[in-house]
Design a protein around this motif. Structure first.
Motif, mmCIF file in Angstrom:
data_model
loop_
_atom_site.group_PDB
_atom_site.id
_atom_site.type_symbol
_atom_site.label_atom_id
_atom_site.label_comp_id
_atom_site.label_asym_id
_atom_site.label_seq_id
_atom_site.Cartn_x
_atom_site.Cartn_y
_atom_site.Cartn_z
ATOM 1 N N ASP A 5 0.795 -1.211 0.000
ATOM 2 C CA ASP A 5 0.000 0.000 0.000
ATOM 3 C C ASP A 5 0.835 1.271 0.000
ATOM 4 N N THR A 6 1.894 1.299 -0.758
ATOM 5 C CA THR A 6 2.665 2.517 -0.857
ATOM 6 C C THR A 6 2.821 2.907 -2.310
ATOM 7 N N LEU A 7 2.926 4.190 -2.560
ATOM 8 C CA LEU A 7 3.093 4.710 -3.913
ATOM 9 C C LEU A 7 4.136 5.809 -3.845
ATOM 10 N N SER A 8 5.329 5.543 -4.441
ATOM 11 C CA SER A 8 6.423 6.515 -4.398
ATOM 12 C C SER A 8 6.740 6.929 -2.968
ATOM 13 N N GLY A 9 6.723 5.940 -2.060
ATOM 14 C CA GLY A 9 7.047 6.218 -0.672
ATOM 15 C C GLY A 9 5.905 6.787 0.131
ATOM 16 N N THR A 10 4.748 7.004 -0.486
ATOM 17 C CA THR A 10 3.595 7.554 0.211
ATOM 18 C C THR A 10 2.689 6.425 0.691
ATOM 19 N N ILE A 15 -9.222 4.697 4.305
ATOM 20 C CA ILE A 15 -9.770 5.264 5.536
ATOM 21 C C ILE A 15 -11.291 5.146 5.514
ATOM 22 N N ALA A 16 -11.833 4.486 6.533
ATOM 23 C CA ALA A 16 -13.283 4.306 6.611
ATOM 24 C C ALA A 16 -13.941 5.306 7.543
ATOM 25 N N GLY A 17 -13.165 5.940 8.388
ATOM 26 C CA GLY A 17 -13.744 6.896 9.320
ATOM 27 C C GLY A 17 -12.709 7.365 10.320
ATOM 28 N N LEU A 18 -13.059 8.394 11.073
ATOM 29 C CA LEU A 18 -12.149 8.975 12.055
ATOM 30 C C LEU A 18 -12.956 9.508 13.237
ATOM 31 N N THR A 19 -12.637 9.043 14.434
ATOM 32 C CA THR A 19 -13.174 9.646 15.657
ATOM 33 C C THR A 19 -12.122 10.621 16.159
ATOM 34 N N PRO A 49 -20.889 -2.583 9.706
ATOM 35 C CA PRO A 49 -21.007 -3.349 8.452
ATOM 36 C C PRO A 49 -20.481 -2.598 7.244
ATOM 37 N N GLN A 50 -20.496 -1.275 7.293
ATOM 38 C CA GLN A 50 -20.013 -0.488 6.166
ATOM 39 C C GLN A 50 -18.498 -0.570 6.018
ATOM 40 N N MET A 51 -17.817 -1.124 7.005
ATOM 41 C CA MET A 51 -16.357 -1.214 6.953
ATOM 42 C C MET A 51 -15.859 -2.606 6.563
ATOM 43 N N VAL A 52 -16.760 -3.540 6.289
ATOM 44 C CA VAL A 52 -16.364 -4.931 6.052
ATOM 45 C C VAL A 52 -15.729 -5.130 4.680
ATOM 46 N N ALA A 53 -16.350 -4.627 3.621
ATOM 47 C CA ALA A 53 -15.856 -4.874 2.263
ATOM 48 C C ALA A 53 -14.496 -4.210 2.055
ATOM 49 N N PRO A 54 -13.499 -4.930 1.557
ATOM 50 C CA PRO A 54 -12.177 -4.337 1.363
ATOM 51 C C PRO A 54 -12.129 -3.436 0.132
ATOM 52 N N ARG A 55 -11.228 -2.505 0.142
ATOM 53 C CA ARG A 55 -10.950 -1.689 -1.033
ATOM 54 C C ARG A 55 -9.534 -1.148 -0.916
ATOM 55 N N ARG A 56 -9.021 -0.670 -2.021
ATOM 56 C CA ARG A 56 -7.670 -0.117 -2.043
ATOM 57 C C ARG A 56 -7.720 1.366 -1.670
ATOM 58 N N GLY A 57 -6.793 1.778 -0.846
ATOM 59 C CA GLY A 57 -6.751 3.166 -0.432
ATOM 60 C C GLY A 57 -6.276 4.095 -1.529
ATOM 61 N N LYS A 58 -6.770 5.322 -1.524
ATOM 62 C CA LYS A 58 -6.322 6.337 -2.471
ATOM 63 C C LYS A 58 -5.214 7.174 -1.837
ATOM 64 N N PRO A 59 -4.300 7.687 -2.636
ATOM 65 C CA PRO A 59 -3.125 8.378 -2.075
ATOM 66 C C PRO A 59 -3.463 9.515 -1.119
ATOM 67 N N HIS A 60 -4.553 10.235 -1.369
ATOM 68 C CA HIS A 60 -4.834 11.413 -0.551
ATOM 69 C C HIS A 60 -5.423 11.077 0.811
ATOM 70 N N GLU A 61 -5.952 9.858 1.006
ATOM 71 C CA GLU A 61 -6.699 9.553 2.232
ATOM 72 C C GLU A 61 -5.830 9.648 3.485
ATOM 73 N N TRP A 62 -4.686 8.985 3.455
ATOM 74 C CA TRP A 62 -3.808 9.021 4.618
ATOM 75 C C TRP A 62 -3.187 10.407 4.797
ATOM 76 N N GLU A 64 -4.602 13.205 4.315
ATOM 77 C CA GLU A 64 -5.586 14.044 5.001
ATOM 78 C C GLU A 64 -5.631 13.725 6.497
ATOM 79 N N VAL A 65 -5.480 12.458 6.839
ATOM 80 C CA VAL A 65 -5.420 12.086 8.259
ATOM 81 C C VAL A 65 -4.177 12.686 8.903
ATOM 82 N N LYS A 66 -3.050 12.648 8.208
ATOM 83 C CA LYS A 66 -1.822 13.228 8.747
ATOM 84 C C LYS A 66 -1.970 14.729 8.978
ATOM 85 N N GLN A 67 -2.628 15.396 8.076
ATOM 86 C CA GLN A 67 -2.862 16.837 8.252
ATOM 87 C C GLN A 67 -3.707 17.089 9.502
ATOM 88 N N PHE A 68 -4.700 16.251 9.711
ATOM 89 C CA PHE A 68 -5.518 16.369 10.926
ATOM 90 C C PHE A 68 -4.658 16.160 12.169
#
Length: 243
Positions: A5-10, A15-19, A49-62, A64-68
Motif C-alpha cells: 500500500d505505498t506509492l512513491s514512498g507515500t 480510511i473508513a472513518g475517524l473519531t 457493516p459499512q467497513m467490512v468490504a475491502p478496497r484499495r486506499g487512495k493516495p490522498h486519504e492518509w 488528510e489524516v496526517k494533516q488532521f
C-alpha cells in the motif's frame, strides 16, 4: 490481503472513518481513532457493516489524516488504528512509523488474524486491544471463518511473550454465548496470563446480521453479568464491563 500500500514512498490506506477525540479507544489516554476499511471476519454482531468490504486506499486519504494529526499536536496523546481489521493492510506499518515520528503513542485494535503482521508492528506499538471472539473453535463459529482461532492464538501468545501493554476484550451477544461459556472464556484467559480484560455487550440495534437484531428471550439479566464480573475480578488486574 491488500497489495503493498505505498506509492512513491507515500502510505496508502483505505480510511473508513475517524473519531477525532475519545477516552475510550486507548485506556487512560486522550486519543483519536482511525478506522480502516476491510475485514476478513463475518461476525453476526458486527456494528460496523459499512467497513467490512475491502478496497484499495487512495493516495490522498492518509495524507488528510496526517494533516488532521498535525493540527492536534499538544492535544491528543495517542492515535489508535481500528477497523475493520487494520492488520489487513501492508501500508499500516508505514502509517504507524509516521505517527510515531509525529510524537504520538500508537494503539491498535485487532482480532489477531494475521499474527505475522502483528509481530512486525509490535516494535512501534504502545498498546494493543485484542478482540477475543470466543474460546477455541467457538472463535471460528462466532467470526464466521474457519481456521482463524489458531491464528488468533498465535497473536495472543506473541502479546503474552512481549512486554507491550495490551487488553483482551470480548463482545457478548447472547446468540453466540451461554452464560457458562462467558465465564469459561474469562477463566481460560486468566489462566493464560491475561491481566486486563473487558466484556462488552453487543449493540443489537446495529448488528450486521438481521437475526442478531432480534431479542433473545432467555438472555441472562444484566444483574447476572454484573455479579459474574465481580466474581471474576480477583483473577485479573483490571476487569471491566462495558455497555
Amino acid at each position: 490481503m491488500c497489495q503493498h500500500d505505498t506509492l512513491s514512498g507515500t502510505v496508502r490506506l483505505p480510511i473508513a472513518g475517524l473519531t477525532p477525540i475519545t477516552t475510550l479507544g486507548y485506556p487512560n489516554h486522550l486519543a483519536c481513532v482511525v478506522f480502516l476499511q476491510g475485514c476478513p471476519l463475518r461476525c453476526g454482531y458486527c456494528h460496523n457493516p459499512q467497513m467490512v468490504a475491502p478496497r484499495r486506499g487512495k493516495p490522498h486519504e492518509w495524507q488528510e489524516v496526517k494533516q488532521f494529526l498535525a493540527s492536534r499536536r499538544g492535544l491528543l496523546e495517542a492515535v489508535v488504528f481500528s477497523g475493520g481489521e487494520p492488520t489487513l493492510h501492508n501500508g499500516l506499518v508505514g502509517a504507524v512509523e509516521e505517527v510515531k515520528a509525529m510524537g504520538f503513542k500508537v494503539g491498535l485494535h485487532t482480532a489477531g488474524p494475521y499474527p505475522e503482521h502483528l509481530a512486525r508492528l509490535l516494535p512501534q506499538l504502545d498498546w494493543v486491544g485484542l478482540d477475543v471472539k470466543g474460546r477455541g473453535q467457538d472463535f471460528d463459529r462466532i467470526c464466521g471463518r474457519p481456521g482463524i482461532w489458531q491464528r488468533h492464538s498465535h497473536s495472543l501468545v506473541t502479546l503474552l511473550d512481549g512486554d507491550i501493554d495490551f487488553e483482551c476484550r470480548t463482545t457478548v451477544h447472547w446468540k453466540d454465548f451461554t452464560f457458562a461459556q462467558v465465564e469459561r472464556l474469562a477463566l481460560t484467559l486468566a489462566d493464560c496470563g491475561v491481566r486486563h480484560y473487558a466484556l462488552q455487550l453487543a449493540r443489537t440495534n446495529q448488528c450486521i446480521a438481521p437475526t442478531y437484531r432480534q431479542a433473545i428471550p432467555d438472555a441472562p439479566p444484566m444483574a447476572m453479568l454484573t455479579a459474574l464480573v465481580k466474581r471474576l475480578a480477583p483473577y485479573f488486574e483490571r476487569l471491566e464491563l462495558r455497555q
